[in-house]
Design an enzyme around this catalytic site. Sequence first.
Site, PDB file in Angstrom:
ATOM      1  CG  HIS A 282      -1.868  -1.157   1.251  1.00 39.45           C
ATOM      2  ND1 HIS A 282      -3.017  -1.205   0.500  1.00 39.45           N
ATOM      3  CD2 HIS A 282      -1.813  -2.342   1.912  1.00 39.45           C
ATOM      4  CE1 HIS A 282      -3.650  -2.346   0.717  1.00 39.45           C
ATOM      5  NE2 HIS A 282      -2.928  -3.061   1.562  1.00 39.45           N
ATOM      6  NE  ARG A 283       7.031   0.978   2.541  1.00 39.10           N
ATOM      7  CZ  ARG A 283       7.749  -0.116   2.692  1.00 39.10           C
ATOM      8  NH1 ARG A 283       8.035  -0.860   1.642  1.00 39.10           N
ATOM      9  NH2 ARG A 283       8.180  -0.476   3.887  1.00 39.10           N
ATOM     10  CB  ALA A 284       2.044   2.499  -4.859  1.00 38.51           C
TER      11      ALA A 284
END
Length: 668
Positions: A282-284
């Site tokens: 979920h970093r993007a």
Amino acid sequence: MRQGSVLYPFSAIVGQDKMKRALLINAVDPRVGGLLIKGQRGTAKSTAARALAELLPDIEVVADCPFSCDPHNEEGMCSGCLERWRRGEPLAIATRPTRLVTLPLNASEDRVVGTLDLERAVREGVKDFEPGVLAEANRSILYVDEVNLLDDHIVDLLLDAAAMGVNVVEREGVSFSHPSRFIIIGTMNPEEGELRPQLEDRFGLCVEVSGENDPRERVEIMRRRRLFLHDPQLMRACYQQAQEELRGVVARARELVSSVEMPEEMMKLIALIALEMGVCGHRADIAIYQASSALAALDGCDRVGTGHVREAAEMALLHRLRKTPFDEGLKDMERLDRIIERGGRSSCLSLQDPCSAPVYGDAQIDASFGGSEETDRSAGAERGAAASCREVEVPSLSGITARAARPLTGKRSSAVTDSGNGRRIGHRMPHADEEGSPGDLAIDATLRAAAGRAAASEQPFSVRREDFRYAVRKRKVANLVLFVLDASASMGCNERIEATKKAVGMLLTDAYRKRDRVGLISFRDQGAQLVLSPTSSVQLANLRVKEIATGGATPLNHGLAMALQVAKREMRREPDVMPLLVLITDGQGNVGYLSDNPLRESLELAARIREEGLACVVFDTSAFPARFREGRPFVSHARRIADAMGADYHRLANPQPQVMVDELKRLL
């Protein structure tokens, strides 16, 4: 670009709009997670990064605090400032510009995180902390040039501190922590080696830069540089107004960003972009969310629009979509444009690779955002997101079998080191007249030695210098595989050269996964050439391998001499490196290096290589290495060289790439 102590103005940089926008995003909202700038030499990467600090507002700090604590924010204070603040003691306040802190390329772990004086801790029970780079960078910009050349664990430490906002130093059970909130900017030239994908993913944004293609802009770059070199102060005066305007834009955006509205449909668009592009984790999503809000603030908007999401997504996805260096980024950006054009609506046909996450319809996205109405669909979405993180098979190079890629990950060799880095595996006595670093004191072994001495002498317990024991550590190091390739006419036919090229290519795929470095020396005609300086960049290596010229005489000794020079140079740069020299030749050298007797000289050079302790492998490609002469077996000169080197010897009259790779992998 710096003339003396004068910085080149940010507003005077010609072109490179995407890089400048990405830097400004981080200036507006440091929570974006930093920026990785990839590009060729001489493309203003370092100039822009250093110039950014001038655009940030001045900050108030506790005047006598080494960590530049915020005197108005309890949560951002170190333990010393917090204790004084809670006692009601007034804190001396000073105002200073935002600093740019540069990390030295050869920085050790102690230099980065700081050191604890364990000697004083043992003797006096006092935590005496010497601040490092992360302390100096608090509430500032941390600039890391050539980030891909740093040890992976150093990069990990930097990114951990950037993500948590706290630097924790632990040595033998003694710990200390302090605030460390900073904007991290890393620059790198991909030709000098790749950064591991796991580390790239930790950077919030990434941009790639190249030289300007417009002749008019290149001329303007020369004009501005000439003016800056001739009179830096005049140059800065010319751009003073533009600098002030840009400072004002950044200041207003920093005030506005917290109130920028993120519409529900934009969040759904961000989620669909991440799902359809097959991004792991979920970093993007978070980076796109933060960056698009910062872009809206920079544009003076109070609401995020599609254009902001599109621009942020390109920066947040560039380094997360290329699972391997063989992937093509342009196709991914075309897919992004198609998703944006559909307004986030799911397409009927999947545009993904087989290993990517499935495309979900609007109802499924609504369920994942809205909660409990359709729990089975939400569960399916979660399973799909997890599926996108499955291990992705590395695409093979053209004509290369997939068997060359190992399923394991990480570096494959370990070395015992006194550098202070790595996992502790034991302890040692101090060397004669050694002034060891207190930061690497093995405190448990030191205490045991002191207790044993005190008990034996029936004296009170105390710790003396004679009791000191120092840690012995082991850390992972990359292998260096240095190919020395006979490209002369005596190799007989192009098939042998092509087979060797394939073997090198197969090892490149393996080296990418293992973080090994590969170098290539070819010799032909009247000399040797360093075709590929040791690198882990497979794009560059693959290109260089294809460009090898063939034919001419056989200057074997030139190849051996250059291999020895390159290996010694790399060992000086990194003492723990483990070179493996791979010689591929028929041994029929006919050009001397410093002697008119090339055969004898080749054996002398081989003996010198053996004296340096280099591991070697020789692949003999001569056509008849085992024929008989006068009833006795004939020994080829390649075999004699192998014996002089102390090398593993393999006869390959008809070179087979997979055989060569299997033999080398057995030694690595």
